[in-house]
Design a protein around this motif. Structure first.
Motif, short mmCIF file in Angstrom:
data_model
loop_
_atom_site.label_atom_id
_atom_site.label_comp_id
_atom_site.label_asym_id
_atom_site.label_seq_id
_atom_site.Cartn_x
_atom_site.Cartn_y
_atom_site.Cartn_z
N ILE A 105 0.83 -1.20 0.00
CA ILE A 105 0.00 0.00 0.00
C ILE A 105 0.87 1.26 0.00
CG2 ILE A 105 -1.65 1.31 1.42
CD1 ILE A 105 -3.02 -1.45 1.90
N GLU A 106 2.01 1.17 0.70
CA GLU A 106 2.95 2.30 0.68
C GLU A 106 3.33 2.66 -0.75
OE1 GLU A 106 4.12 4.34 2.95
OE2 GLU A 106 2.99 3.32 4.53
N PHE A 109 1.12 5.20 -2.62
CA PHE A 109 1.05 6.61 -2.25
C PHE A 109 2.43 7.21 -2.01
CE2 PHE A 109 -2.97 4.69 -0.94
CZ PHE A 109 -3.88 5.56 -1.53
N SER A 112 3.67 12.34 0.68
CA SER A 112 2.74 13.47 0.86
C SER A 112 1.29 12.99 0.99
CB SER A 112 2.85 14.40 -0.33
OG SER A 112 2.39 13.74 -1.51
N GLY A 113 1.04 11.72 0.62
CA GLY A 113 -0.33 11.21 0.67
C GLY A 113 -1.00 11.21 -0.69
N ARG A 114 -0.30 11.74 -1.71
CA ARG A 114 -0.86 11.70 -3.07
C ARG A 114 -0.57 10.32 -3.69
NH1 ARG A 114 1.30 17.04 -3.35
NH2 ARG A 114 -0.36 18.56 -3.71
N TRP A 115 -1.37 9.97 -4.71
CA TRP A 115 -1.11 8.74 -5.45
C TRP A 115 0.27 8.80 -6.10
CZ3 TRP A 115 -4.62 4.87 -5.14
CH2 TRP A 115 -5.96 5.19 -4.87
N ARG A 120 -1.84 5.65 -9.68
CA ARG A 120 -2.98 6.57 -9.85
C ARG A 120 -4.09 5.91 -10.68
NH1 ARG A 120 -0.33 10.78 -11.59
NH2 ARG A 120 -0.08 11.60 -9.50
N PRO A 121 -5.32 5.91 -10.14
CA PRO A 121 -6.41 5.21 -10.82
C PRO A 121 -6.69 5.72 -12.24
CG PRO A 121 -7.03 5.73 -8.57
CD PRO A 121 -5.73 6.42 -8.83
N SER A 122 -6.90 4.78 -13.14
CA SER A 122 -7.32 5.10 -14.51
C SER A 122 -8.78 4.74 -14.66
CB SER A 122 -6.53 4.28 -15.53
OG SER A 122 -5.17 4.34 -15.27
N LEU A 188 -8.08 -1.30 -1.52
CA LEU A 188 -6.94 -0.72 -2.25
C LEU A 188 -6.18 -1.79 -3.02
CD1 LEU A 188 -5.44 1.85 0.32
CD2 LEU A 188 -6.48 2.41 -1.88
N ARG A 191 -8.49 -3.13 -5.88
CA ARG A 191 -8.62 -2.11 -6.93
C ARG A 191 -7.38 -2.11 -7.83
NH1 ARG A 191 -7.61 2.09 -9.46
NH2 ARG A 191 -5.54 2.09 -8.51
N GLU A 195 -7.39 -3.27 -11.71
CA GLU A 195 -7.03 -2.31 -12.74
C GLU A 195 -5.94 -2.87 -13.65
OE1 GLU A 195 -7.27 1.84 -12.07
OE2 GLU A 195 -5.21 2.16 -12.70
N MET B 5 -5.47 14.42 2.01
CA MET B 5 -4.79 14.00 0.78
C MET B 5 -5.41 12.69 0.30
SD MET B 5 -2.85 16.47 0.27
CE MET B 5 -1.77 15.95 -1.05
N CYS B 6 -4.93 12.23 -0.86
CA CYS B 6 -5.55 11.06 -1.51
C CYS B 6 -5.63 9.84 -0.59
CB CYS B 6 -4.79 10.70 -2.78
SG CYS B 6 -4.65 12.08 -3.93
N ARG B 7 -4.54 9.56 0.11
CA ARG B 7 -4.53 8.34 0.92
C ARG B 7 -5.64 8.36 1.97
NH1 ARG B 7 0.65 5.11 3.32
NH2 ARG B 7 -0.58 3.42 4.20
N GLU B 8 -5.74 9.50 2.65
CA GLU B 8 -6.79 9.66 3.66
C GLU B 8 -8.17 9.66 3.00
OE1 GLU B 8 -6.98 9.48 6.73
OE2 GLU B 8 -8.65 10.71 7.45
N ALA B 38 -8.38 11.59 -9.91
CA ALA B 38 -7.93 10.22 -9.63
C ALA B 38 -8.76 9.62 -8.50
CB ALA B 38 -6.45 10.21 -9.28
N LYS B 41 -12.20 8.61 -9.61
CA LYS B 41 -12.18 7.28 -10.25
C LYS B 41 -12.10 6.19 -9.19
CE LYS B 41 -10.03 8.73 -14.58
NZ LYS B 41 -8.96 9.73 -14.33
N CYS B 42 -11.22 6.40 -8.22
CA CYS B 42 -11.06 5.41 -7.16
C CYS B 42 -12.39 5.19 -6.44
CB CYS B 42 -9.99 5.88 -6.17
SG CYS B 42 -9.70 4.69 -4.86
N GLN B 45 -14.63 3.11 -8.43
CA GLN B 45 -14.17 1.72 -8.49
C GLN B 45 -14.41 0.99 -7.17
OE1 GLN B 45 -10.26 2.65 -9.90
NE2 GLN B 45 -10.99 3.09 -11.96
N PHE B 46 -14.24 1.68 -6.05
CA PHE B 46 -14.59 1.07 -4.76
C PHE B 46 -16.09 0.71 -4.76
CE2 PHE B 46 -11.26 2.73 -1.45
CZ PHE B 46 -10.27 2.05 -2.12
N ILE B 49 -16.63 -2.32 -6.91
CA ILE B 49 -16.20 -3.52 -6.19
C ILE B 49 -17.26 -3.92 -5.16
CG2 ILE B 49 -14.50 -4.38 -4.52
CD1 ILE B 49 -12.40 -2.66 -6.05
#
Lengths: 204, 72
Positions: A105-106, A109, A112-115, A120-122, A188, A191, A195, B5-8, B38, B41-42, B45-46, B49
């Protein structure tokens, strides 16, 4: 035998030829369901067998409120829950180890917490069409099998059996918060796997 | 409101499928989704699922009127 007062019911207690045919037809699908949930082919065989026997024995109890197959599935779900409880009693549930899940999972991301770019999901295209695609289900199946056991067990109880997280906590003996953490990880991982499999298949 | 952010945000969208989010959580997620394609989309998709589990059973328990079931 003939003197029993309820002997007249014995005619309806045996499934008709039509129902027997439908039981045989639904069997492979019951097996696929049980395998995903129990992750053990021989245990899955056993619960399906038990569910079919129960369906035959309790044939007269089917009231036609739902479809016949749906009723049989309901029986199977109860048998699966019994089997999960037995697994747990016999200490067959793996201890809650991480198994590299956190690391996987690390990778999805940035700090910074961004993908990350790779994760990054398509777009998967139209969701309706996706669920109607046979290929999607093949990918779904292999991605479910690839999930770590612990996560898969909780995930399938939630998403296949339709239990609430509250019920899952009771069955699994974990806190609800922990349950949400596990489901988040499962989603996660699944997904990302879907994908990868789905889009690579689609681009063939 | 807390910026996430995205993860949270993925944690919140996952939890949203299992339990009602608190007001703060809901706002944080909504705001993030408004900004982040993004994660939109996630989120879809969740949801897919989540629906797939139900669809799996529906597909599996449909009556066998036709062995090669292509009915719509």
């Amino acid at each position: 035998m003939a003197s029993w007062p309820d002997s007249s019911q014995s005619d309806t207690s045996k499934p008709s030829a039509e129902r027997q045919r439908r039981l045989a037809a639904v069997r492979p699908r019951l097996l696929a369901f049980a395998r995903l949930q129990l992750r053990d082919a021989s245990e899955a065989d056993d619960v399906v067998q038990e569910a079919l026997i129960t369906a035959v024995e309790k044939n007269a109890r089917f009231e036609g409120k739902s479809g016949y197959e749906t009723w049989v599935f309901g029986i199977l779900k109860n048998k699966i829950l019994d089997a999960l409880r037995a697994q747990k009693r016999h200490g067959k549930w793996q201890p809650w180890s991480d198994d590299g899940v956190e690391a996987a999972i690390e990778q999805q991301f940035q700090s910074s917490g961004r993908w990350t770019d790779v994760a990054r999901p398509s777009s998967w295209g139209d969701p309706e069409n996706t669920l109607f695609s046979e290929r999607f289900w093949q990918v779904f199946d292999s991605c479910m099998i690839a999930l770590p056991d612990n996560i898969a067990k909780i995930f399938t109880m939630r998403e296949l059996m339709g239990l609430s997280t509250h019920q899952i906590c009771e069955e699994a003996g974990i806190k609800e918060n922990n349950c949400w953490v596990i489901l988040h990880r499962g989603r996660l991982l699944l997904r990302a796997c879907l994908e990868k499999g789905w889009l690579s298949e689609a681009n063939k | 409101m807390r910026m996430v952010m995205c993860r949270e945000a993925t944690r919140l969208m996952s939890k949203n499928l299992d339990a009602p989010l608190g007001f703060q959580e809901r706002m944080s997620l909504k705001f993030h989704l408004a900004m982040c394609g993004a994660c939109r989309k996630c989120n879809q998709q969740f949801q897919l699922i989540h629906d797939a589990g139900k669809a799996f059973e529906e597909k599996a328990s449909s009556p066998p009127f036709d062995t090669n079931d292509q009915t719509t």
